[in-house]
Motif scaffolding. Structure first.
Motif, PDB file in Angstrom:
ATOM      1  N   ALA A   1       0.840  -1.205   0.000  1.00 53.77           N
ATOM      2  CA  ALA A   1       0.000   0.000   0.000  1.00 53.77           C
ATOM      3  C   ALA A   1       0.876   1.257   0.000  1.00 53.77           C
ATOM      4  CB  ALA A   1      -0.932  -0.006   1.202  1.00 53.77           C
ATOM      5  N   VAL A   2       2.012   1.215   0.718  1.00 53.62           N
ATOM      6  CA  VAL A   2       2.933   2.358   0.692  1.00 53.62           C
ATOM      7  C   VAL A   2       3.500   2.538  -0.717  1.00 53.62           C
ATOM      8  CG1 VAL A   2       5.026   3.359   1.682  1.00 53.62           C
ATOM      9  CG2 VAL A   2       3.533   1.994   3.115  1.00 53.62           C
ATOM     10  N   VAL A   3       3.847   1.410  -1.358  1.00 53.83           N
ATOM     11  CA  VAL A   3       4.340   1.487  -2.742  1.00 53.83           C
ATOM     12  C   VAL A   3       3.305   2.158  -3.629  1.00 53.83           C
ATOM     13  CG1 VAL A   3       5.034   0.156  -4.764  1.00 53.83           C
ATOM     14  CG2 VAL A   3       5.778  -0.565  -2.495  1.00 53.83           C
ATOM     15  N   VAL A   4       2.059   1.730  -3.519  1.00 52.01           N
ATOM     16  CA  VAL A   4       1.003   2.288  -4.373  1.00 52.01           C
ATOM     17  C   VAL A   4       0.818   3.777  -4.082  1.00 52.01           C
ATOM     18  CG1 VAL A   4      -1.439   2.175  -4.975  1.00 52.01           C
ATOM     19  CG2 VAL A   4      -0.156   0.078  -4.627  1.00 52.01           C
ATOM     20  N   LEU A   5       0.885   4.134  -2.785  1.00 52.89           N
ATOM     21  CA  LEU A   5       0.682   5.536  -2.420  1.00 52.89           C
ATOM     22  C   LEU A   5       1.709   6.451  -3.098  1.00 52.89           C
ATOM     23  CD1 LEU A   5      -1.090   7.334  -0.595  1.00 52.89           C
ATOM     24  CD2 LEU A   5       0.672   7.113   1.155  1.00 52.89           C
ATOM     25  N   THR A   6       2.975   5.988  -3.213  1.00 54.51           N
ATOM     26  CA  THR A   6       3.973   6.832  -3.871  1.00 54.51           C
ATOM     27  C   THR A   6       3.709   6.945  -5.371  1.00 54.51           C
ATOM     28  OG1 THR A   6       5.447   4.969  -4.243  1.00 54.51           O
ATOM     29  CG2 THR A   6       5.809   6.230  -2.242  1.00 54.51           C
ATOM     30  N   LEU A   7       2.905   6.015  -5.879  1.00 54.31           N
ATOM     31  CA  LEU A   7       2.603   6.028  -7.312  1.00 54.31           C
ATOM     32  C   LEU A   7       1.392   6.876  -7.653  1.00 54.31           C
ATOM     33  CD1 LEU A   7       2.993   2.306  -8.400  1.00 54.31           C
ATOM     34  CD2 LEU A   7       3.890   4.279  -9.577  1.00 54.31           C
ATOM     35  N   VAL A   8       0.457   6.960  -6.687  1.00 52.33           N
ATOM     36  CA  VAL A   8      -0.860   7.535  -6.991  1.00 52.33           C
ATOM     37  C   VAL A   8      -0.798   8.947  -7.589  1.00 52.33           C
ATOM     38  CG1 VAL A   8      -2.973   8.387  -5.907  1.00 52.33           C
ATOM     39  CG2 VAL A   8      -2.213   6.055  -5.500  1.00 52.33           C
ATOM     40  N   PRO A   9      -0.087   9.905  -6.946  1.00 53.05           N
ATOM     41  CA  PRO A   9      -0.113  11.264  -7.495  1.00 53.05           C
ATOM     42  C   PRO A   9       0.371  11.305  -8.940  1.00 53.05           C
ATOM     43  CG  PRO A   9       0.916  11.244  -5.344  1.00 53.05           C
ATOM     44  CD  PRO A   9       0.757   9.820  -5.748  1.00 53.05           C
ATOM     45  N   LEU A  10       1.411  10.503  -9.213  1.00 52.32           N
ATOM     46  CA  LEU A  10       1.959  10.458 -10.563  1.00 52.32           C
ATOM     47  C   LEU A  10       0.923   9.945 -11.563  1.00 52.32           C
ATOM     48  CD1 LEU A  10       4.583  10.823 -12.107  1.00 52.32           C
ATOM     49  CD2 LEU A  10       5.094   8.434 -11.643  1.00 52.32           C
ATOM     50  N   VAL A  11       0.249   8.866 -11.176  1.00 55.00           N
ATOM     51  CA  VAL A  11      -0.713   8.258 -12.093  1.00 55.00           C
ATOM     52  C   VAL A  11      -1.926   9.173 -12.305  1.00 55.00           C
ATOM     53  CG1 VAL A  11      -2.220   6.259 -12.417  1.00 55.00           C
ATOM     54  CG2 VAL A  11       0.077   5.950 -11.534  1.00 55.00           C
ATOM     55  N   ILE A  12      -2.215  10.018 -11.307  1.00 56.14           N
ATOM     56  CA  ILE A  12      -3.322  10.960 -11.482  1.00 56.14           C
ATOM     57  C   ILE A  12      -2.951  12.054 -12.469  1.00 56.14           C
ATOM     58  CG2 ILE A  12      -4.707  12.734 -10.325  1.00 56.14           C
ATOM     59  CD1 ILE A  12      -4.575  11.020  -7.797  1.00 56.14           C
ATOM     60  N   VAL A  13      -1.735  12.598 -12.331  1.00 55.55           N
ATOM     61  CA  VAL A  13      -1.340  13.741 -13.158  1.00 55.55           C
ATOM     62  C   VAL A  13      -0.919  13.306 -14.563  1.00 55.55           C
ATOM     63  CG1 VAL A  13       0.241  15.704 -13.310  1.00 55.55           C
ATOM     64  CG2 VAL A  13      -0.613  14.973 -11.100  1.00 55.55           C
ATOM     65  N   TYR A  14      -0.252  12.159 -14.635  1.00 55.72           N
ATOM     66  CA  TYR A  14       0.374  11.687 -15.875  1.00 55.72           C
ATOM     67  C   TYR A  14      -0.509  11.742 -17.131  1.00 55.72           C
ATOM     68  CZ  TYR A  14       3.025   8.399 -18.803  1.00 55.72           C
ATOM     69  OH  TYR A  14       3.691   7.797 -19.816  1.00 55.72           O
ATOM     70  N   PRO A  15      -1.740  11.201 -17.091  1.00 52.29           N
ATOM     71  CA  PRO A  15      -2.532  11.185 -18.318  1.00 52.29           C
ATOM     72  C   PRO A  15      -2.822  12.572 -18.891  1.00 52.29           C
ATOM     73  CG  PRO A  15      -3.551   9.848 -16.617  1.00 52.29           C
ATOM     74  CD  PRO A  15      -2.459  10.603 -15.967  1.00 52.29           C
ATOM     75  N   PHE A  16      -2.919  13.580 -17.986  1.00 54.19           N
ATOM     76  CA  PHE A  16      -3.220  14.925 -18.470  1.00 54.19           C
ATOM     77  C   PHE A  16      -2.024  15.546 -19.180  1.00 54.19           C
ATOM     78  CE2 PHE A  16      -6.106  14.291 -14.908  1.00 54.19           C
ATOM     79  CZ  PHE A  16      -7.304  14.594 -15.529  1.00 54.19           C
ATOM     80  N   VAL A  17      -0.830  15.164 -18.745  1.00 55.33           N
ATOM     81  CA  VAL A  17       0.376  15.781 -19.290  1.00 55.33           C
ATOM     82  C   VAL A  17       0.948  14.956 -20.436  1.00 55.33           C
ATOM     83  CG1 VAL A  17       2.660  16.643 -18.692  1.00 55.33           C
ATOM     84  CG2 VAL A  17       0.828  16.746 -17.028  1.00 55.33           C
ATOM     85  N   GLN A  18       0.728  13.629 -20.353  1.00 59.86           N
ATOM     86  CA  GLN A  18       1.364  12.706 -21.289  1.00 59.86           C
ATOM     87  C   GLN A  18       1.109  13.080 -22.742  1.00 59.86           C
ATOM     88  OE1 GLN A  18      -0.178   9.950 -23.172  1.00 59.86           O
ATOM     89  NE2 GLN A  18       1.866   9.446 -23.932  1.00 59.86           N
TER      90      GLN A  18
END
Lengths: 305, 274
Positions: free
Chosen positions: B243-260
């Motif tokens: 869950a800690v691993v996923v938490l460090t990923l979440v903000p990135l995965v939220i922002v990424y599609p908008f910028v990608q």
């Protein structure tokens, strides 16, 4: 444009531009140029309590100590070896991937693949190594599967013998997808008319790849190679720092971790600064040399001749 | 390549969402859904360690990115005005830092000499300016809106006005990409923490918590719930670690599609021209 204007007039005219540039310049002066002056600590017996201006001069003493330290030579040979393995096994992959991706006809598929393979580039090394630990480590998915099938387990993460392959694979996982971006751009710049003409002349797909695609990529490939050779002594600091304890310093010590452990961790600052300076000077020579090499092949390299 | 990237992520996310029973049945990591629960996430956010680290990470990222963007956009605009006072000198001053540097230890000595040890600014200011990013912005500014800029200047607009009303609105794509680059840099930073605040665990960002408590398997202090200190082992249960691993990923995965979708226009134009 500037004729007839005195220095003062130009200064007044460009006042707002200079104010805009100022914050960046100030930050660079403090955090990039001041450390360049700080390199003189490598020629001192630097004592943080006395400071850089009053510390005793050491001449080349720190360097003599450095060159007499067998751990230093070990770190240097490790760095070069890892750099070489990474170059051989990593470098062609983005080029091949870009060419494969470019041959995919559907734009939707291409866009989807691109967004997925770019993603790991934005992961931190901490995260990448944690994921690798969970997949390939002693308690990871691979060994879990091996155990459940009564096969011998295989701990990849702490094995010094295969460490070079492991870090290269980690590098491929994290950066190969991102690496294709420049090659895709170069591929997109190739005139499609060339392919049509070649096809009309009876060239098959392999001949077209050999005579059109690869020459079209040549400039970028040489540029990437120059950058890679220039960075030969920077194999990736965080990646090694995190894994050094698990694998052991015999396999994982590189020049950067050496400077960190024998400079900062032991507060032997002058010694670490000397190790860092050695690395910077050789790196600069490597960039210069690699660029010269690119020019002799008739390519631009980092800058035009 | 696609599978090599996606499979580990799938396993990590699934394990973080699995019940204790499912993890026991799988003998560790979970590869196929079998009993889904959000328990690990609830437990993780109840403990103070992860919650503080999340706030620290978000704080460093947001403040750092804001500082970096203001400084970089201003500098890039200033540099795009070729022919201005000391223009070439300033450009060379910037580019030199891409090839020559003082190295790790002199930088460390400068930052600690300025009193940066244990201070938040030590995690932000030393790397706040990326010359590479400034050059990407600059090449965009000097090419895309040349006619617009001239027109605005004839209308009597000041440089500040041109930057705000002409340049920024016409370069949203590249601005978004550069902001992502900076934000990811701050979000991922862990070495600065190791250098400047290695002992103050209440100031650690998420990446450092991930390294210490997940990768190195150290017990998590400051968590009140029993989940971390179970029986013989101090190590957090697997689902919690994931869950800690996923938490460090979440903000990135939220922002990424908008910028990608801007990568191609943003990065390439800068990189190829630059």
């Amino acid at each position: 444009m500037n004729e007839g204007l005195t220095r003062r007039d130009r200064l007044r005219r460009d006042r707002s531009v200079l104010i805009m540039v100022a914050p960046a310049v100030v930050l660079l002066l403090i955090f990039n140029y001041a450390p360049m002056v700080g390199v003189i600590t490598a020629f001192q017996y630097y004592d943080p309590l006395i400071g850089i201006w009053d510390s005793d001069w050491a001449g080349l003493d720190q360097f003599q100590q450095l060159f007499a330290d067998s751990r230093f030579w070990h770190a240097l040979s490790n760095t070069l070896y890892l750099s070489f393995v990474q170059l051989i096994l990593f470098f062609p992959i983005p080029i091949v991937l870009a060419m494969l991706l470019n041959s995919v006809l559907s734009e939707r598929v291409r866009n989807f693949v691109q967004s997925v393979v770019y993603l790991p580039h934005f992961f931190s090394w901490v995260l990448v190594i944690t994921i690798f630990q969970q997949m390939l480590g002693g308690a990871g998915a691979l060994n879990q599967w091996l155990r459940s099938n009564d096969l011998a387990t295989w701990d990849v993460m702490t094995n010094p013998d295969t460490f070079a392959l492991l870090v290269t694979f980690q590098g491929v996982w994290k950066e190969a997808g991102w690496g294709i971006i420049v090659f895709l751009a170069a591929l997109a710049a190739i005139n499609p008319g060339l392919y049509e003409a070649a096809a009309a002349d009876g060239a098959g797909p392999w001949r077209r790849m050999w005579h059109i695609t690869l020459p079209g990529l040549r400039g970028v490939i040489v540029l990437m190679l120059v950058l890679r050779l220039g960075g030969a002594l920077s194999v990736g600091f965080e990646q090694f720092l995190i894994q050094r304890d698990a694998v052991g310093h015999e396999a994982a010590e590189v020049l950067d971790t050496y400077a960190f452990y024998y400079g900062i961790a032991t507060t032997n600052y002058s010694f670490g600064a000397a190790a860092g300076l050695f690395k910077s000077v050789i790196s600069l020579l490597l960039i210069w040399g690699a660029n010269k090499l690119a020019h002799s092949f008739g390519e631009d390299g980092l800058y035009r001749k | 390549m696609l599978l090599i990237v996606l499979v580990p992520l799938w396993i990590v996310v699934l394990t973080s969402l699995s019940t204790k029973g499912a993890i026991n049945r799988a003998g560790g990591l979970v590869i196929w859904p079998d009993g889904i629960t959000f328990e690990a996430y609830e437990e993780m956010l109840k403990g103070s360690t992860v919650r503080t680290a999340l706030l620290v990470s978000l704080g460093i990222t947001i403040i750092g990115t804001a500082i970096s963007m203001v400084v970089s956009v201003l500098c890039a605009y200033g540099l795009s005005r070729s022919g201005s006072f000391a223009h070439r000198f300033i450009l060379v001053l910037l580019i030199v830092t891409m090839f020559v540097g003082g190295g790790l230890i002199p930088t460390f000595l400068v930052v600690t000499g300025l009193g940066g040890y244990g201070q938040w600014w030590a995690l932000i200011l030393p790397g706040a300016v990326s010359v590479f990013n400034i050059l990407i912005l600059r090449s965009f500014y000097s090419s895309t809106a040349a006619e617009l800029m001239d027109a605005a200047r004839i209308d009597g607009a000041s440089d500040w006005r041109i930057l705000w009303s002409v340049i920024l609105p016409t370069s949203r794509a590249v601005t978004a990409v550069i902001a992502l680059f900076y934000a990811v840099g701050y979000w991922n930073s862990f070495f600065n923490v190791m250098l400047y605040m290695p002992t103050e665990s209440e100031k650690w960002p998420l990446q450092y918590v991930l390294l210490t408590y997940v990768n190195r398997g150290v017990g998590m202090p400051g968590s009140v719930n029993a989940g971390f200190g179970m029986a013989h082992s101090q190590t957090a249960p697997l689902s919690l670690q994931m869950a800690v691993v996923v938490l460090t990923l979440v903000p990135l995965v939220i922002v990424y599609p908008f910028v990608q979708k801007h990568f191609r226009t943003g990065v390439l134009t800068g990189a190829i021209k630059g």
